[in-house]
Motif scaffolding. Sequence first.
Motif, mmCIF file in Angstrom:
data_model
loop_
_atom_site.group_PDB
_atom_site.id
_atom_site.type_symbol
_atom_site.label_atom_id
_atom_site.label_comp_id
_atom_site.label_asym_id
_atom_site.label_seq_id
_atom_site.Cartn_x
_atom_site.Cartn_y
_atom_site.Cartn_z
ATOM 1 N N VAL A 1 0.866 -1.176 0.000
ATOM 2 C CA VAL A 1 0.000 0.000 0.000
ATOM 3 C C VAL A 1 0.899 1.222 0.000
ATOM 4 O O VAL A 1 2.063 1.166 0.417
ATOM 5 N N VAL B 1 -3.659 4.755 0.766
ATOM 6 C CA VAL B 1 -4.328 5.140 2.005
ATOM 7 C C VAL B 1 -3.836 6.550 2.307
ATOM 8 O O VAL B 1 -2.629 6.774 2.370
ATOM 9 N N ARG C 1 -5.545 2.303 9.313
ATOM 10 C CA ARG C 1 -6.111 1.982 7.997
ATOM 11 C C ARG C 1 -5.063 1.371 7.075
ATOM 12 O O ARG C 1 -5.359 0.474 6.285
ATOM 13 N N GLN D 1 -5.548 -2.246 5.558
ATOM 14 C CA GLN D 1 -5.612 -2.476 4.119
ATOM 15 C C GLN D 1 -4.526 -3.434 3.660
ATOM 16 O O GLN D 1 -4.759 -4.291 2.802
ATOM 17 N N GLU E 1 -4.870 -6.909 1.711
ATOM 18 C CA GLU E 1 -4.157 -7.264 0.483
ATOM 19 C C GLU E 1 -3.458 -8.620 0.645
ATOM 20 O O GLU E 1 -3.335 -9.381 -0.309
ATOM 21 N N THR F 1 -10.608 -5.081 4.991
ATOM 22 C CA THR F 1 -10.220 -3.780 5.541
ATOM 23 C C THR F 1 -11.386 -3.069 6.221
ATOM 24 O O THR F 1 -11.234 -2.512 7.294
#
Length: 338
Positions: A152, A164, A303, A307, A311, A317
């Motif tokens: 991410v 994010v 977050r 997330q 993944e 999430t």
Amino acid sequence: MTDSVDKSRAPNIRDVARLAGVSHQTVSRVLNDHPSIRQSTKQRVLDVMADLQYRPNRAARALVTSRSRTLGVLASQRSQYGPSSIIQSIESAAQDAGYMVSTANVSSTDEESIVAALDHLNAQSIEGLVIIAPQVRVFRAISNLDLRVPFVTMNTTEGEDHAVAVDQVAGARLATRHLIGLGHRHIYHLAGPQDWMEAEARMRGFLDEMNAQDVRTTAPILGDWSAEFGYHAGRELMRVRDFTAIFSSNDQMALGLMHAIRDTGHDVPRDVSIVGFDDIPEAKHFWPPLTTVRQDFPELGRRCVAQLLGEMGDSPTGYTGRIQPELIVRSSTGAPSF
């Protein structure tokens, strides 16, 4: 209980098993949260582990489970307040989720140094990667590489599928709207460096809000995030004095601006109102206390890790959209005096 363990060495999994009256395979299942373990057995093993102050060997567990439970952070410009705060929030959220964090800093923008940093993280068998690359050229260099693990990105305006972020544009609009609402119509923007995505987004937010409210704009001044630059910019601006307010793209430059305004015999906010961005811990102790835009870094870390685990297939999430910033009104803003 600990009297029956050789105190000349650290306790191991067989010590836990013997004192809990179970096999070492059962202890291993408890460590890996296996669903087949009865609650009473699990609690007995956990109690023994606590009594022995037993800490499982992560390397050994990785060999058995093929899981390192380690997340990697590839960071550029980590000395700046935003990136450093993000790393701290990721470490805290990862720890809560049962993961360790390994960080590699990219001090150069060339591909060779980025590849070396990634190799360092991959050598630690990271299961997922967080990319904190606020500069456009660094982010683009990284995006061209084969990352090999789920990833991410943080606080970017590119790579939306894996991003994010705090809504930087919305934050800048909040700050600008606040100044216009106080009656200011001559507002400067002291922006961040041109290559930084957050600086570009905050500049865009400033211009969008000025245009939406039909307020004349002047070209933003490109800074370098430092209080020193803010001070020198402030000294030059006070020679002109064709403004009543300044929106600074971060709090450090705002601090320099306030210093320059005082040094020229003027007052904040009587003569010039100042708004910053970030809400660094010291902002409420500036004189006067700084009106600024707060980014929720702890929520950003939660977050990000959530997330990334999604993944990796560990959990959904449950998060959508960007994090909304908050305007913190203090004493550095007021109505214009002319």
